[in-house]
Design a protein around this motif. Structure first.
Motif, PDB file in Angstrom:
ATOM      1  N   TYR A  36      13.601  17.840  20.333  1.00 61.82           N
ATOM      2  CA  TYR A  36      12.243  18.344  19.878  1.00 61.82           C
ATOM      3  C   TYR A  36      12.260  17.774  18.496  1.00 61.82           C
ATOM      4  O   TYR A  36      13.052  18.141  17.596  1.00 61.82           O
ATOM      5  N   ILE A  46       4.940  25.088  22.907  1.00 58.86           N
ATOM      6  CA  ILE A  46       5.718  24.068  23.365  1.00 58.86           C
ATOM      7  C   ILE A  46       5.354  23.409  24.912  1.00 58.86           C
ATOM      8  O   ILE A  46       5.422  24.544  25.714  1.00 58.86           O
ATOM      9  N   PHE A  52       8.405  15.483  21.841  1.00 61.09           N
ATOM     10  CA  PHE A  52      10.009  15.184  22.462  1.00 61.09           C
ATOM     11  C   PHE A  52      10.432  13.715  22.707  1.00 61.09           C
ATOM     12  O   PHE A  52       9.840  13.039  23.029  1.00 61.09           O
TER      13      PHE A  52
END
Length: 218
Positions: A36, A46, A52
């Motif tokens: 991340y 998220i 990512f």
């Protein structure tokens, strides 16, 4: 009379014309990893749009960065908490732990302990990293680019005179007022051990020090 005429190529030519190129071996996805790279502040969600880096590993030992991954259950970062996110690519998943960088003020303050000045002055290095709280009067302010340093006297004597100095480093938070000399403040932070500084007269003085997370007017 019959004449038979044979027409054709050599056996090697026939073999070449009938051969099929060998198929390249098919690699299988073995596992994935994810890192991340986004913000860790409280309130950040998220999800599939988060930052990512996902890497696929194949059974032949090769790896590549891949796109098209998803986050199975979106979650929101909470102050002082660690959130687990499941990232999926094709049929493989991996778990990523994301620790929120925002500190829960109430929880932090509740963990701070009051330690006698004499103990900190005598054995300050033994308390490095321990959360402490103290109240005192600012006797000097030294403003810098990244943080502000203060000398704070924490023992109140007769006639409103304060004594016993702690050296404090504190980053003033946006939107909060500056702290000035003579202010009475309460501090919450971590003990940073003993700190030695030189006075204007050239003498070295060693005092307890702290990295303060929260400071407020008393």
């Amino acid at each position: 009379m019959f004449i038979i005429i044979g027409i054709g190529g050599s056996s090697s030519e026939n073999s070449a014309s009938n051969s099929v190129p060998a198929a390249e071996p098919k690699v299988e996805l073995e596992s994935i990893t994810a890192v991340y790279n986004g913000s860790t502040e409280a309130g950040v969600e998220i999800n599939d749009d988060s930052d990512f880096t996902v890497t696929a590993k194949y059974d032949d030992g090769s790896t590549e960065t891949v796109e098209g991954w998803t986050v199975e259950e979106p979650a929101t970062l909470t102050a002082s908490q660690t959130t687990s996110a499941t990232v999926k690519y094709k049929d493989k998943t991996t778990e990523v732990s994301i620790t929120c960088s925002t500190i829960d003020e109430a929880a932090y303050k509740a963990e701070c302990q009051s330690i006698a000045y004499e103990e900190l002055a005598r054995n300050g290095d033994s308390y490095i990293g321990q959360k402490i709280t103290f109240r005192g009067q600012i006797i000097q302010v030294m403003e810098g680019d990244d943080f502000t340093a203060y000398r704070i006297n924490v023992t109140q004597g007769n006639y409103g005179i304060w004594d016993d100095t702690i050296y404090v480093q504190y980053t003033v938070k946006p939107g909060t007022p500056r702290f000035l000399e003579d202010d009475i403040v309460t501090c919450y932070g971590m003990c940073a051990g003993l700190y030695t500084y030189e006075t204007v007269m050239g003498a070295n003085i060693t005092v307890p020090s702290a990295l303060v997370e929260f400071m407020e007017l008393s």
